[in-house]
Design a protein around this motif. Structure first.
Motif, PDB file in Angstrom:
ATOM      1  N   HIS A   1       0.855  -1.187   0.000  1.00 27.18           N
ATOM      2  CA  HIS A   1       0.000   0.000   0.000  1.00 27.18           C
ATOM      3  C   HIS A   1       0.893   1.239   0.000  1.00 27.18           C
TER       4      HIS A   1
ATOM      5  N   GLY B   1       0.658   5.236   0.935  1.00 23.45           N
ATOM      6  CA  GLY B   1      -0.251   6.157   1.605  1.00 23.45           C
ATOM      7  C   GLY B   1       0.470   7.058   2.585  1.00 23.45           C
ATOM      8  N   PRO B   2      -0.175   8.021   3.176  1.00 22.93           N
ATOM      9  CA  PRO B   2      -1.609   8.306   3.081  1.00 22.93           C
ATOM     10  C   PRO B   2      -2.069   8.732   1.689  1.00 22.93           C
TER      11      PRO B   2
ATOM     12  N   LEU C   1      -5.075  -0.479   1.675  1.00 24.56           N
ATOM     13  CA  LEU C   1      -4.397  -0.691   2.956  1.00 24.56           C
ATOM     14  C   LEU C   1      -4.790  -2.011   3.607  1.00 24.56           C
TER      15      LEU C   1
ATOM     16  N   ALA D   1      -2.833  -5.014   2.473  1.00 26.95           N
ATOM     17  CA  ALA D   1      -1.378  -4.854   2.313  1.00 26.95           C
ATOM     18  C   ALA D   1      -0.584  -5.660   3.324  1.00 26.95           C
TER      19      ALA D   1
ATOM     20  N   LEU E   1       3.895  -1.320   3.562  1.00 25.69           N
ATOM     21  CA  LEU E   1       3.386   0.049   3.419  1.00 25.69           C
ATOM     22  C   LEU E   1       4.545   0.956   3.014  1.00 25.69           C
TER      23      LEU E   1
ATOM     24  N   PRO F   1      -0.732   5.894   8.045  1.00 24.00           N
ATOM     25  CA  PRO F   1      -2.056   5.266   8.050  1.00 24.00           C
ATOM     26  C   PRO F   1      -2.128   4.305   9.246  1.00 24.00           C
TER      27      PRO F   1
ATOM     28  N   LEU G   1      -1.975   1.070  11.116  1.00 23.64           N
ATOM     29  CA  LEU G   1      -1.311  -0.190  10.765  1.00 23.64           C
ATOM     30  C   LEU G   1      -2.130  -1.370  11.283  1.00 23.64           C
TER      31      LEU G   1
ATOM     32  N   ILE H   1       0.679  -6.076   8.259  1.00 14.79           N
ATOM     33  CA  ILE H   1       1.746  -5.239   7.670  1.00 14.79           C
ATOM     34  C   ILE H   1       3.072  -5.564   8.344  1.00 14.79           C
TER      35      ILE H   1
ATOM     36  N   VAL I   1       7.328  -1.425   6.897  1.00 15.29           N
ATOM     37  CA  VAL I   1       6.957  -0.043   6.585  1.00 15.29           C
ATOM     38  C   VAL I   1       8.201   0.693   6.065  1.00 15.29           C
TER      39      VAL I   1
END
Lengths: 304, 304
Positions: free
Chosen positions: B7, B9-10, B30, B33, B36, B46, B48, B52, B55
């Motif tokens: 994902h 993001g945001p 999200l 995912a 991230l 975002p 979590l 996930i 990150v």
């Protein structure tokens, strides 16, 4: 080994006196001299007599003496070409980097704008930098440019390969580099061939990401064309240590042009210059005494 | 080879989407995912969920996320450390050179004064430049500094030898380099150990020819001590890409101090940053898919 009789003039200079002595010479009145080390850079010269076999001029560019018509074939003339190369080369790299990385603009800011330099900055990494006139100064720029990840296109009189440059072009193609290079540094002597080398066409070819750096002489650039190109964003910017006219008069548009950086003919400041000239004088006095070829021999026909 | 579900993001970002795909991943909502990629640099994240496992943060310095308390031991965190090294390193060299060669002062001039920079300019040739925090950025400065004829004294956490540096000192001696180096570049992370690393004593030790460059974080320098040192000529100058406070407020004395150059946290401008982050994301997605160690692993205990 003979002890050369060297006059320093028109003014005395204690650092040069020491340099003459370290080189194995002695400092004498003009009437007794067989060699002359000239102090001051504006075409002045003491009266030469026939016994003076060698004149050391104090600057790398010698057009003020050429214009004054004082250079003759009766003796050997040397310029200081190459003596200041590392210092001027550093100044040229500083100007180019300051331009590319937006430091000229930043230095004038008085408020924090985090995005002010976003669209302005580019990078030398992977960029092609053309050095027009890759003599002593241009060559001395190359290690720094390579260290910054740039590649170097050199232009020299004859186009013989220059170490560290990926290509070297002969001077008759100097105008063509503007279409090939990302940035162009002018380091060529001021001659009839290089007068107004850079005009509107060359600036258009350089393009909106390109920086022009001039550490040579102002006469190489058509100033009006440059002012227009900067105002219209035809090029990214110009960093100029030399201008035409020089000194640049108060109120000239280059003083307030955001894309321009002007330094007052100062890539070779006296504080860095005198020790380097003294080194050159010492070495040339030693060579003169030993009958070796001097550094910086002037080509009277070429005018530099 | 699995296809990692990543994902972004945001916010969405088309260049990073391409990078994920080039790295062998696919971009997903999200909720679906397992990894991230965070867009935007201010500690936002975002929500979590447990699936996930990795990150990727978008910046090299991650203290905004550390302060926000969002880093946890439940997954792997990577910063973009090193991804921007060459760009930031170039900016740091540009600041140092601009300082040493008087370009900050020149850029503000609106009249020609041929002697304005005479006593101001020094040279990096033969000078000792200390890099405090010779990580990815500091190391990336070294080829350019060597190309300019400087020698490099590196300071790293443990003091293990850094290629190209003539000596490397451990971080507990960081304050001692100010007495040894001609110029100091701060490139160390902002931690409790480096807070106010540079105060009045260090500036006095650096001396009247010395430039301080800060491309790390403003918190490494005691701003009041710096302002005093600049005003009194205790040091030659300071070139700051980061300040404390930051943004530097209008009217702050650093904006008009002749010995200072301030750039607005811009040695890593978005125009140069996004392509470099995309390269890093592509490589880390590839490594994630292959089960290899990721680049830029965060040490949660060290806080960077």
């Amino acid at each position: 080994m003979p002890t050369p009789a060297v006059h320093i003039g028109p003014q005395d200079d204690p650092q040069l006196t020491e340099a003459v002595e370290r080189g194995g010479g002695r400092v004498v009145p003009l009437a007794d001299a067989e060699a002359l080390v000239v102090v001051g850079g504006h075409g002045d010269l003491p009266d030469l007599h026939d016994a003076i076999r060698w004149v050391q001029l104090p600057s790398a560019g010698i057009e003020s003496w050429v214009r004054a018509g004082v250079l003759d074939h009766d003796r050997t003339w040397t310029s200081a070409t190459g003596a200041y190369s590392t210092s001027v080369a550093e100044g040229a790299v500083a100007l180019l980097l300051a331009g590319v990385r937006g430091i000229g603009r930043a230095a004038r800011a008085t408020t924090w704008d985090g995005e002010a330099l976003d669209g302005v900055q580019t990078t030398l990494r992977g960029a092609t930098v053309a050095i027009v006139g890759a003599g002593g100064i241009g060559k001395a720029m190359i290690p720094a440019l390579l260290g910054l990840g740039a590649r170097v296109l050199a232009v020299t009189r004859r186009g013989l390969p220059v170490e560290g440059a990926y290509e070297t072009w002969a001077a008759d193609r100097a105008r063509d580099v503007f279409a090939v290079a990302d940035h162009v540094v002018l380091a060529a002597p001021a001659t009839a061939d290089t007068a107004a080398l850079v005009g509107a066409d060359e600036l258009t070819a350089l393009g909106p990401q390109g920086w022009l750096v001039n550490i040579a002489r102002g006469s190489l650039v058509d100033t009006d064309a440059l002012v227009t190109a900067l105002r219209e964003g035809t090029i990214a910017g110009a960093a100029l240590d030399v201008t035409d006219p020089e000194p640049l008069p108060d109120g000239h548009p280059l003083w307030t042009e955001p894309r321009a950086i002007v330094t007052p003919h100062s890539t070779n400041p006296s504080t860095l210059r005198v020790p380097l000239l003294a080194e050159r004088v010492q070495e040339n006095v030693r060579r003169f005494a030993a009958g070796e070829e001097l550094l910086g021999l002037v080509d009277l026909d070429a005018g530099y």
